[in-house]
Scaffold this motif. Structure first.
Motif, PDB file in Angstrom:
ATOM      1  N   ARG A 195       0.808  -1.215   0.000  1.00  0.00           N
ATOM      2  CA  ARG A 195       0.000   0.000   0.000  1.00  0.00           C
ATOM      3  C   ARG A 195       0.843   1.268   0.000  1.00  0.00           C
ATOM      4  NH1 ARG A 195      -4.674  -1.826   4.367  1.00  0.00           N
ATOM      5  NH2 ARG A 195      -6.125  -2.741   2.822  1.00  0.00           N
ATOM      6  N   HIS A 196       1.975   1.223   0.695  1.00  0.00           N
ATOM      7  CA  HIS A 196       2.811   2.412   0.822  1.00  0.00           C
ATOM      8  C   HIS A 196       4.029   2.388  -0.096  1.00  0.00           C
ATOM      9  CE1 HIS A 196       0.593   3.898   4.368  1.00  0.00           C
ATOM     10  NE2 HIS A 196       0.538   2.631   4.757  1.00  0.00           N
ATOM     11  N   ALA A 197       4.178   1.330  -0.910  1.00  0.00           N
ATOM     12  CA  ALA A 197       5.306   1.197  -1.836  1.00  0.00           C
ATOM     13  C   ALA A 197       6.642   1.334  -1.106  1.00  0.00           C
ATOM     14  CB  ALA A 197       5.211   2.225  -2.959  1.00  0.00           C
ATOM     15  N   ILE A 198       6.797   0.576  -0.009  1.00  0.00           N
ATOM     16  CA  ILE A 198       8.022   0.591   0.781  1.00  0.00           C
ATOM     17  C   ILE A 198       8.535  -0.831   0.929  1.00  0.00           C
ATOM     18  CG2 ILE A 198       7.473   2.695   2.054  1.00  0.00           C
ATOM     19  CD1 ILE A 198       6.409   0.969   4.317  1.00  0.00           C
ATOM     20  N   ARG A 199       9.764  -0.966   1.426  1.00  0.00           N
ATOM     21  CA  ARG A 199      10.381  -2.290   1.552  1.00  0.00           C
ATOM     22  C   ARG A 199      10.797  -2.604   2.984  1.00  0.00           C
ATOM     23  NH1 ARG A 199      14.476  -3.087  -3.429  1.00  0.00           N
ATOM     24  NH2 ARG A 199      14.244  -5.245  -2.743  1.00  0.00           N
ATOM     25  N   HIS A 200      10.518  -1.679   3.916  1.00  0.00           N
ATOM     26  CA  HIS A 200      10.844  -1.913   5.324  1.00  0.00           C
ATOM     27  C   HIS A 200       9.660  -1.517   6.203  1.00  0.00           C
ATOM     28  CE1 HIS A 200      14.800  -1.419   3.393  1.00  0.00           C
ATOM     29  NE2 HIS A 200      15.256  -2.230   4.324  1.00  0.00           N
ATOM     30  N   ILE A 201       9.383  -2.318   7.206  1.00  0.00           N
ATOM     31  CA  ILE A 201       8.360  -2.017   8.196  1.00  0.00           C
ATOM     32  C   ILE A 201       9.037  -1.941   9.561  1.00  0.00           C
ATOM     33  CG2 ILE A 201       6.350  -2.881   9.453  1.00  0.00           C
ATOM     34  CD1 ILE A 201       5.573  -1.826   6.782  1.00  0.00           C
ATOM     35  N   ILE A 202       8.778  -0.867  10.289  1.00  0.00           N
ATOM     36  CA  ILE A 202       9.329  -0.721  11.630  1.00  0.00           C
ATOM     37  C   ILE A 202       8.385  -1.396  12.617  1.00  0.00           C
ATOM     38  CG2 ILE A 202       9.971   0.919  13.432  1.00  0.00           C
ATOM     39  CD1 ILE A 202      10.714   2.867  11.211  1.00  0.00           C
ATOM     40  N   VAL A 203       8.933  -2.297  13.403  1.00  0.00           N
ATOM     41  CA  VAL A 203       8.155  -3.052  14.382  1.00  0.00           C
ATOM     42  C   VAL A 203       8.304  -2.382  15.745  1.00  0.00           C
ATOM     43  CG1 VAL A 203       7.770  -5.311  15.423  1.00  0.00           C
ATOM     44  CG2 VAL A 203       8.592  -5.148  13.062  1.00  0.00           C
ATOM     45  N   THR A 204       7.180  -2.172  16.423  1.00  0.00           N
ATOM     46  CA  THR A 204       7.207  -1.505  17.719  1.00  0.00           C
ATOM     47  C   THR A 204       6.612  -2.390  18.809  1.00  0.00           C
ATOM     48  OG1 THR A 204       5.096  -0.433  17.206  1.00  0.00           O
ATOM     49  CG2 THR A 204       7.104   0.808  16.735  1.00  0.00           C
ATOM     50  N   ARG A 205       7.012  -2.088  20.015  1.00  0.00           N
ATOM     51  CA  ARG A 205       6.455  -2.747  21.214  1.00  0.00           C
ATOM     52  C   ARG A 205       5.984  -1.633  22.140  1.00  0.00           C
ATOM     53  NH1 ARG A 205      10.797  -5.053  23.078  1.00  0.00           N
ATOM     54  NH2 ARG A 205      10.550  -6.905  21.738  1.00  0.00           N
ATOM     55  N   GLY A 206       4.668  -1.469  22.223  1.00  0.00           N
ATOM     56  CA  GLY A 206       4.143  -0.371  23.021  1.00  0.00           C
ATOM     57  C   GLY A 206       4.537   0.988  22.470  1.00  0.00           C
TER      58      GLY A 206
END
Length: 239
Positions: A195-206
Motif C-alpha cells: 500500500r505504501h510502496a516501501i520495503r521496510h516495516i518498523i516493528v514496535t512494542r508499546g
C-alpha cells in the motif's frame, strides 16, 4: 511498463505461471521495487500492448497521484488475495508458525540499528555499512520512531543533491514512518508494504522500537518475492 490493450500475455515463472488480459499491466512490482522481474512474459495469443519506458514510468509515478494510487492498489489487491489464501490454509501450512500469519516479533532476529535525529549523515552511513543493513531508524530519547533512512535515499537525497556529510539525519530522513506493533502478522506487513510502496516495516512494542522487518525477510521462507507470491495466488484462483 507494458499495458495489455487486447489479447493475453502469459508470465512464465519458476514457481507458477500467470495470464494477463486486457487492461492489466506488468511488471509493476518489479518496477516499483527497482529490481528484475522473476517472470518471462510472452504473448499467449495475438495481442497488442502499450509500452511505457521505465524513466517515464518513474516520472509518472512521482507526478500523478492517480497513477501512483493505481499501481499501489494493484499490488495491494494481489497481496490481499495472498492474505486470504494464507488464512484459508492456516490449519495446514501455517501451524508451524513460520507462515504469513506468524506475528512480526518472531521475524525480528537482530537488534535494530537506530540513531537520534541529530546524528551526522556521515556517521549514519558508516554505521549502516558496518552493520550491513539497508535502513536506519531515527528515534527520540524514548526510542519512539521518528523517521527512517534507507539505501535508496542515499542516491536521491544525498548524492544527487550533494548533501554534506555533517548534515543532521533528520533533514534527509522520511518522517512519520510506517510502523506495526509486534503482534501484527507477516501478512499485515506485506499488505502495508504494498500500500505504501516501501520495503521496510518498523516493528514496535508499546510504541517503541523493537525491530525492523524487510521485504526479503517476509519471503525468505518461501524464497519468493511479494509480486511472485501474489501472482501465484492469482493463477490458483483462476485454475
Amino acid at each position: 511498463l507494458y499495458i495489455v490493450k487486447q489479447g493475453s500475455v502469459r508470465g512464465l515463472g519458476a514457481a507458477a505461471d500467470v495470464v494477463l488480459g486486457a487492461g492489466e499491466a506488468f511488471p509493476i512490482g518489479a518496477l516499483i521495487g527497482q529490481r528484475a522481474t522473476a517472470y518471462t512474459y510472452r504473448a499467449a495469443e495475438d495481442c497488442f500492448c502499450w509500452e511505457l519506458p521505465v524513466w517515464d514510468f518513474n516520472r509518472l509515478l512521482e507526478r500523478s497521484r492517480e497513477f501512483h494510487a493505481f499501481c499501489t492498489r494493484y499490488l495491494a489487491r494481489l497481496v490481499e488475495r495472498s492474505q486470504r489464501t494464507q488464512r484459508a490454509e492456516a490449519a495446514q501450512a501455517l501451524l508451524d508458525g513460520s507462515g504469513m500469519l506468524a506475528p512480526l516479533k518472531e521475524s525480528v532476529g537482530r537488534e535494530p540499528v537506530a540513531c537520534g535525529p541529530a546524528t551526522p549523515l556521515g556517521e549514519v552511513l558508516r554505521t549502516m555499512h558496518a552493520a550491513r543493513v539497508g535502513s536506519m531508524v531515527v528515534v527520540d530519547a524514548a526510542r519512539v520512531p521518528l523517521g527512517v533512512f534507507t539505501l535508496p535515499d542515499v542516491l536521491e537525497r544525498v548524492v544527487l543533491p550533494g548533501v554534506a556529510m555533517d548534515t543532521p539525519l533528520e533533514r534527509v530522513m522520511t518522517p512519520r514512518p510506517v510502523t506495526l506493533e509486534e503482534e501484527a502478522t507477516l501478512a499485515d506487513a506485506a499488505l502495508a508494504m504494498a500500500r505504501h510502496a516501501i520495503r521496510h516495516i518498523i516493528v514496535t512494542r508499546g510504541g517503541k522500537l523493537a525491530g525492523v522487518v524487510a521485504e526479503r525477510d517476509l519471503f525468505a521462507l518461501s524464497r519468493t518475492s511479494m509480486t511472485r507470491t501474489s501472482e501465484r495466488i492469482r493463477v490458483a484462483r483462476g485454475s
